[in-house]
Design an enzyme around this catalytic site. Structure first.
Site, PDB file in Angstrom:
ATOM      1  N   TYR A 131       0.903  -1.320   0.026  1.00 33.51           N
ATOM      2  CA  TYR A 131      -0.126   0.065  -0.181  1.00 33.51           C
ATOM      3  C   TYR A 131       0.893   1.299   0.027  1.00 33.51           C
ATOM      4  O   TYR A 131       0.985   1.853   0.912  1.00 33.51           O
ATOM      5  CB  TYR A 131      -1.100  -0.024   1.191  1.00 33.51           C
ATOM      6  CG  TYR A 131      -2.087  -1.089   0.794  1.00 33.51           C
ATOM      7  CD1 TYR A 131      -1.776  -2.271   0.578  1.00 33.51           C
ATOM      8  CD2 TYR A 131      -3.561  -0.499   0.517  1.00 33.51           C
ATOM      9  CE1 TYR A 131      -2.970  -3.238  -0.046  1.00 33.51           C
ATOM     10  CE2 TYR A 131      -4.363  -1.611   0.279  1.00 33.51           C
ATOM     11  CZ  TYR A 131      -4.106  -2.689  -0.256  1.00 33.51           C
ATOM     12  OH  TYR A 131      -5.150  -3.564  -0.601  1.00 33.51           O
ATOM     13  N   LYS A 185       4.077 -15.349  -0.445  1.00 37.60           N
ATOM     14  CA  LYS A 185       4.441 -15.807  -1.719  1.00 37.60           C
ATOM     15  C   LYS A 185       6.064 -15.713  -1.862  1.00 37.60           C
ATOM     16  O   LYS A 185       6.693 -15.079  -2.572  1.00 37.60           O
ATOM     17  CB  LYS A 185       3.895 -14.686  -2.718  1.00 37.60           C
ATOM     18  CG  LYS A 185       4.112 -14.910  -4.250  1.00 37.60           C
ATOM     19  CD  LYS A 185       3.201 -15.895  -4.917  1.00 37.60           C
ATOM     20  CE  LYS A 185       3.763 -16.263  -6.347  1.00 37.60           C
ATOM     21  NZ  LYS A 185       2.903 -17.419  -6.929  1.00 37.60           N
ATOM     22  N   ASP A 218      -1.566 -17.889  -4.174  1.00 42.51           N
ATOM     23  CA  ASP A 218      -2.202 -18.308  -5.334  1.00 42.51           C
ATOM     24  C   ASP A 218      -3.360 -19.685  -5.016  1.00 42.51           C
ATOM     25  O   ASP A 218      -4.435 -19.486  -5.227  1.00 42.51           O
ATOM     26  CB  ASP A 218      -1.491 -18.277  -6.597  1.00 42.51           C
ATOM     27  CG  ASP A 218      -0.099 -19.068  -6.336  1.00 42.51           C
ATOM     28  OD1 ASP A 218       0.253 -19.084  -4.958  1.00 42.51           O
ATOM     29  OD2 ASP A 218       0.702 -18.917  -7.130  1.00 42.51           O
ATOM     30  N   ASP A 242      -6.210  -8.007   1.972  1.00 36.57           N
ATOM     31  CA  ASP A 242      -7.352  -7.249   1.401  1.00 36.57           C
ATOM     32  C   ASP A 242      -8.293  -8.147   0.388  1.00 36.57           C
ATOM     33  O   ASP A 242      -9.408  -8.208   0.575  1.00 36.57           O
ATOM     34  CB  ASP A 242      -6.884  -5.916   0.664  1.00 36.57           C
ATOM     35  CG  ASP A 242      -7.949  -5.029   0.568  1.00 36.57           C
ATOM     36  OD1 ASP A 242      -9.011  -5.035   1.224  1.00 36.57           O
ATOM     37  OD2 ASP A 242      -7.544  -3.968   0.106  1.00 36.57           O
ATOM     38  N   ASP A 246     -12.179 -10.194   0.849  1.00 38.20           N
ATOM     39  CA  ASP A 246     -13.344  -9.913  -0.011  1.00 38.20           C
ATOM     40  C   ASP A 246     -13.791 -11.187  -0.304  1.00 38.20           C
ATOM     41  O   ASP A 246     -15.020 -11.594  -0.832  1.00 38.20           O
ATOM     42  CB  ASP A 246     -13.002  -8.958  -1.025  1.00 38.20           C
ATOM     43  CG  ASP A 246     -13.318  -7.604  -0.696  1.00 38.20           C
ATOM     44  OD1 ASP A 246     -13.285  -7.237   0.718  1.00 38.20           O
ATOM     45  OD2 ASP A 246     -13.646  -6.784  -1.519  1.00 38.20           O
TER      46      ASP A 246
END
Ligand code: NAD
Length: 360
Positions: A131, A185, A218, A242, A246
């Site tokens: 961010y 990752k 992933d 984030d 969702d």
């Protein structure tokens, strides 16, 4: 108990009014002595005083016992120099609200979209990561050395990783299944993800009673669809958290059901997971559950801050149980879930259900 209330943009004022009505209902039954101080922010404030975050609002939030923030239409804001300040990001940074706690739970009687049900919590680091509009002390972590080259800096610190890991393990210790999954990752982002995992693994050693596992981001996205019931507490960096939260909320039934808090050791902000839904703003169609459940999480957080606040826990449980009861009944759902109730009628039904539960 003083709450700073910032209704925000779009459907924000409607779902904030619903949330206050619910808090008033539990307050009337349990004597929580809640007080609210409302502050105008967002596009209305921009029009009236030239900034989306008027002077004094941040200080009022800092001084309050809790913050309730409605969604904001920050993608419509002008630049910061023109008064467009995303108060959601601003409060996370200024108050160092590093832990974004986002539960996703499927409900009895309500269809879920993943192959299995779920009862998990995503613990998202909230102050660094990708961010770049908020991860620097001064300036932004994004720049263009030439018109055709843009660079973005991702920040990971040992301290930031350690404290979010602690928040995740503390939470897992209070839950039944006692399991933490770290999502990363490291196979590609080899240095910063390794630092994140190094700190999470060190914290895992402090919690021998909590099962610990790791998952690549992933495959995690696919596993949420295929087999979400295997996850309990999921800890991850800012952007992964984030996106995954969702996905998890939508798979659990609807993004409109997903409560969330942003917390530090000293401050807590209730904030819906979804955005300001300008397409349905002012039409009495919004589902207020996400912000209402966020406020219930704020009550839970306040109960953990000091002894003798059992009333806050009772209030949070009554709100959650009443939400579940209404979700199980197709005649008492909002339009996003195929139901007939507008925001106001839904809120009245929910308050009635809460009142019934707290009298019983
Ligand atoms: P959104 O979450 O606002 O809406 C996505 C879709 O879901 C829309 O069709 C909307 O009508 C629906 N929806 C969302 N919440 C709902 C609810 N409670 N009840 C019923 N339906 C609901 O996402 P978006 O359209 O991508 O973004 C709109 C604005 O919100 C943008 O300006 C964005 O920057 C902002 N935003 C703010 C926050 C925040 O304040 N925390 C978070 C995400 C997006």
């Amino acid at each position: 108990m003083r709450f700073a209330v910032l209704p925000g943009d779009g459907i924000g004022p409607e779902i904030t009014a619903a949330t206050i009505a619910v808090l008033d209902t539990v307050d009337a039954r349990l004597g929580l002595r809640l007080q609210y101080q409302e502050h105008e922010v967002g596009l209305a404030a921009l029009k009236r005083v030239g900034t989306t975050t008027p002077e004094g609002v941040i200080a009022a939030c800092r001084a309050a016992d809790g913050i309730i923030l409605g969604p904001v239409s920050h993608s419509e804001y002008p630049t910061r120099a023109e008064g467009g300040i995303n108060i959601s990001a601003e409060l996370r940074v200024v108050l160092d609200l590093y832990a974004n706690i986002r539960p996703a739970r499927s409900r009895q009687g309500l269809p879920h979209y993943g192959r299995t049900g779920m009862d998990l919590v995503i613990v998202r680091e909230n102050t660094e990561g990708f961010y770049s509009d908020r991860n620097m002390h001064w300036g932004v972590g994004e720049f263009m050395p030439t018109p055709d080259l843009a660079l973005s800096v991702r920040k990971i610190t040992a301290e930031g990783s350690r404290r979010i890991a602690r928040a995740a393990f503390d939470l897992a210790a209070r839950r039944e299944r006692k399991k933490v999954t770290a999502v990363h990752k490291v196979n590609v982002i080899k240095i910063s993800e390794a630092l994140f995992l190094r700190e999470v693994r060190a914290v895992a050693q402090e919690f021998p009673g909590i099962a610990y596992e790791e998952q690549l981001i992933d495959s995690m996205a696919a596993l949420l669809v295929r087999d979400a019931e295997r996850f309990d507490v999921v800890v991850t960096t800012n952007m992964f958290g984030d996106i995954l939260s969702d996905e998890a909320s939508e798979l659990s039934g609807s993004l409109g059901l997903a409560g969330a808090i942003n917390a530090s050791a000293t401050h807590c902000m209730a904030q819906a997971q979804h955005g300001s839904a300008p397409d349905i703003a002012g039409q009495d169609k919004a589902n207020p559950v996400s912000l209402i459940l966020s406020a219930a999480m704020l009550l839970d957080w306040l109960a953990r801050q000091a002894p003798g606040r059992e009333g806050f826990v009772a209030a949070a449980r009554a709100i959650e149980a009443a939400v579940d009861a209404l979700l199980a009944d197709p005649a008492r759902r909002t339009p996003d879930l195929g139901g007939p109730l507008g925001t106001r009628a839904y809120t009245a039904a929910l308050c009635e259900e809460i009142g019934r539960r707290l009298v019983a």
